[in-house]
Design an enzyme around this catalytic site. Structure first.
Site, PDB file in Angstrom:
ATOM      1  CG  ASP A   6      -1.994  -0.951   1.268  1.00  0.00           C
ATOM      2  OD1 ASP A   6      -2.054  -1.780   0.348  1.00  0.00           O
ATOM      3  OD2 ASP A   6      -2.827  -0.887   2.199  1.00  0.00           O
ATOM      4  CG  HIS A 148       2.518   0.299   4.307  1.00  0.00           C
ATOM      5  ND1 HIS A 148       2.348  -0.593   5.344  1.00  0.00           N
ATOM      6  CD2 HIS A 148       1.330   0.922   4.130  1.00  0.00           C
ATOM      7  CE1 HIS A 148       1.086  -0.490   5.779  1.00  0.00           C
ATOM      8  NE2 HIS A 148       0.456   0.410   5.058  1.00  0.00           N
TER       9      HIS A 148
HETATM   10 NI    NI Z   1      -2.513   3.233   3.334  1.00  0.00          NI
END
Ligand code: NI
Length: 196
Positions: A6, A148
């Site tokens: 993400d 991430h």
């Molecule tokens: Ni996010």
């Protein structure tokens, strides 16, 4: 297993991650922040060319709770439009920021919604060793892992995880491929946390 990233793309880290995944023949899924696509078009095109799945993480990384249909249309629709104009008209799945989306949001999402089953909270201490250990101790067949690709520590962790789990016979596929492999037919507005 589906490993998902993400909050990118971020050139300084995403580029190195893509190179590492390519070296290992591992596929992943990237949920992109719409406003970060501009200037990183080559990275997004590379994701597609190298067989990764690409989805939306909204335009501004907003909380999809109590929002209007108009907001969803802007946040999700604008990101999908940017992806469509760059990559062509595919089906771009949604990962809501913070994993938060209400029933109205699900109705308006217009795509499958992907959450996760393994979350090492890589953003917290950005400690590669801890993140790798946490994932390896929680992962199982059909897991969806949340990372991430905006942290160097997470790129390192992802590649170490890929090496360790490949050695155990796991295969890294996109979320779409994972569901397909488990005979799950993805539906718009339905939340997927893993594939069992
Ligand atoms: Ni996010």
């Amino acid at each position: 297993i589906a490993i998902t990233f993400d909050d990118g793309p971020r050139r300084e880290t995403t580029e190195r991650l893509l190179a590492g995944l390519a070296e290992r023949g591992a596929r992943a899924t990237f949920f992109l922040i719409g406003k970060q696509i501009e200037g990183n078009e080559d990275l997004v095109e590379r994701m597609q060319a190298e067989g990764h799945q690409i989805g939306s993480h909204t335009w501004n990384h907003v909380r999809l709770l109590g929002v209007t249909e108009e907001t969803i249309r802007q946040e999700v629709g604008q990101t999908e439009a940017a992806l469509e104009s760059l990559l062509g008209g595919e089906d771009y799945w949604l990962r809501p920021p913070y994993g938060i989306i209400d029933d109205a949001g699900l109705r308006w999402a217009g795509s499958p919604v992907v959450l996760w089953s393994v979350d090492p909270e890589d953003w917290k201490d950005q400690d590669t060793g801890r993140v790798v250990g946490s994932v390896l101790s929680h992962v199982e067949d059909g897991s969806i892992i949340l990372l991430h690709d905006i942290y160097d520590s997470s790129v390192d962790a992802a590649l170490q995880i890929a090496d360790a789990l490949s050695g155990q016979g796991y295969c890294f596929v996109t979320v779409e491929q994972l569901l397909q492999a488990k005979g799950i037919q993805p539906q718009d507005g339905t939340v997927y946390r893993c594939a069992k």
